[in-house]
Design a protein around this motif. Structure first.
Motif, PDB file in Angstrom:
ATOM      1  N   CYS A  57      52.360 -80.763  36.753  1.00  0.00           N
ATOM      2  CA  CYS A  57      51.904 -82.094  36.360  1.00  0.00           C
ATOM      3  C   CYS A  57      52.851 -83.208  36.790  1.00  0.00           C
ATOM      4  CB  CYS A  57      51.728 -82.155  34.840  1.00  0.00           C
ATOM      5  SG  CYS A  57      50.535 -80.961  34.190  1.00  0.00           S
ATOM      6  N   CYS A 115      48.176 -89.751  30.196  1.00  0.00           N
ATOM      7  CA  CYS A 115      48.262 -89.084  31.504  1.00  0.00           C
ATOM      8  C   CYS A 115      47.574 -87.722  31.513  1.00  0.00           C
ATOM      9  CB  CYS A 115      49.728 -88.923  31.918  1.00  0.00           C
ATOM     10  SG  CYS A 115      50.634 -90.479  31.990  1.00  0.00           S
ATOM     11  N   GLY A 116      47.117 -87.251  30.367  1.00  0.00           N
ATOM     12  CA  GLY A 116      46.397 -85.986  30.332  1.00  0.00           C
ATOM     13  C   GLY A 116      47.258 -84.758  30.494  1.00  0.00           C
ATOM     14  N   PRO A 127      47.194 -85.038  35.384  1.00  0.00           N
ATOM     15  CA  PRO A 127      46.608 -84.290  34.271  1.00  0.00           C
ATOM     16  C   PRO A 127      46.714 -82.782  34.519  1.00  0.00           C
ATOM     17  CG  PRO A 127      45.134 -86.034  35.020  1.00  0.00           C
ATOM     18  CD  PRO A 127      46.225 -85.924  36.044  1.00  0.00           C
ATOM     19  N   SER A 176      50.658 -87.165  27.054  1.00  0.00           N
ATOM     20  CA  SER A 176      49.429 -86.447  26.751  1.00  0.00           C
ATOM     21  C   SER A 176      48.241 -87.391  26.628  1.00  0.00           C
ATOM     22  CB  SER A 176      49.606 -85.653  25.451  1.00  0.00           C
ATOM     23  OG  SER A 176      48.390 -85.055  25.049  1.00  0.00           O
TER      24      SER A 176
END
Length: 230
Positions: A171, A32-33, A181, A29
């Protein structure tokens, strides 16, 4: 963890190990979004219900959910996985020290007897067994062959079967090393009682719910279904 396993085992070792898993999940999170949304968590027993055993049957699109589920669930998870993973240095050795179920797929009858025996023991301790009915990661927008092992194990243990849909391939595509992301949706269905059911019929119900939910959560991946709904 390998050193620690000399001194502690069972749930204590599991929760210590999950600290590393949660850190990896957080890293996906933060760096890497990859965000996530969860629906249906209220369908699972609470952390206070120590003997509320269920068997989780999940869609499997990437490695992401194997790290995310232990981070999200209130009870220890026991994955059913192929024996070959135990040979991976450090990672596989550590898995072998946890209360999980590894099977030798070359010995089918023996493998099933082991899964059933271990499943009964873990369920009696309040652990949640988790299986991926399609057996492997499935590309976004595709459906694998659902095998009846999860339904058979639920019948052998008598615990409810909980279907889970997850859109992690948005993702982390199956053949890609890189995380993109985006938002992963997780939908947890209501527990399905198994007493008096047939394995094949039960598995068809699980498959129907999961695949229907996948089309609702990720309509872009299923254009034919989206067109029919429109």
């Amino acid at each position: 963890m390998l050193v620690l396993s000399i001194f502690i085992r069972g749930k204590r070792l599991y929760w210590v190990t999950m600290g590393w898993v949660k850190m990896a999940h957080w890293g996906a999170s933060a760096f890497c979004g990859v965000r996530y949304r969860v629906q249906g968590m209220e369908h699972l027993p609470s952390a206070e219900d120590q003997l509320g055993a269920v068997l989780l049957a999940s869609k499997h699109q990437s490695t992401w959910e194997t790290f995310a589920y232990p981070s999200l669930m209130s009870h220890p998870l026991a994955y059913v996985f192929k024996r070959e993973l135990l040979y991976i240095p450090f990672f596989g050795w550590a898995m072998g020290r946890l209360d999980m179920i590894h099977i030798d797929r070359s010995k089918r009858a023996e493998a099933w007897n082991k899964v059933a025996a271990q499943g009964r023991r873990l369920s009696a301790n309040g652990n949640w067994v988790i299986m991926f009915p399609e057996g492997t990661r499935i590309a976004r927008g595709e459906r694998g062959a659902y095998k009846s092992g999860a339904a058979r194990l639920a019948l052998a243990t008598g615990v409810p079967l909980v279907p889970i849909a997850v859109t992690s391939a948005r993702c982390w595509p199956r053949k890609s090393f890189w995380l993109r992301p985006g938002i992963v949706d997780i939908s947890i269905g209501k527990p399905i009682p198994v007493i008096g059911r047939e394995a094949d019929d039960l598995m068809r119900e699980i498959e129907s719910w999961i695949e229907g939910e996948m089309r609702r959560l990720d309509p872009e991946a299923y254009p034919a279904a989206a067109h029919a709904a429109a």
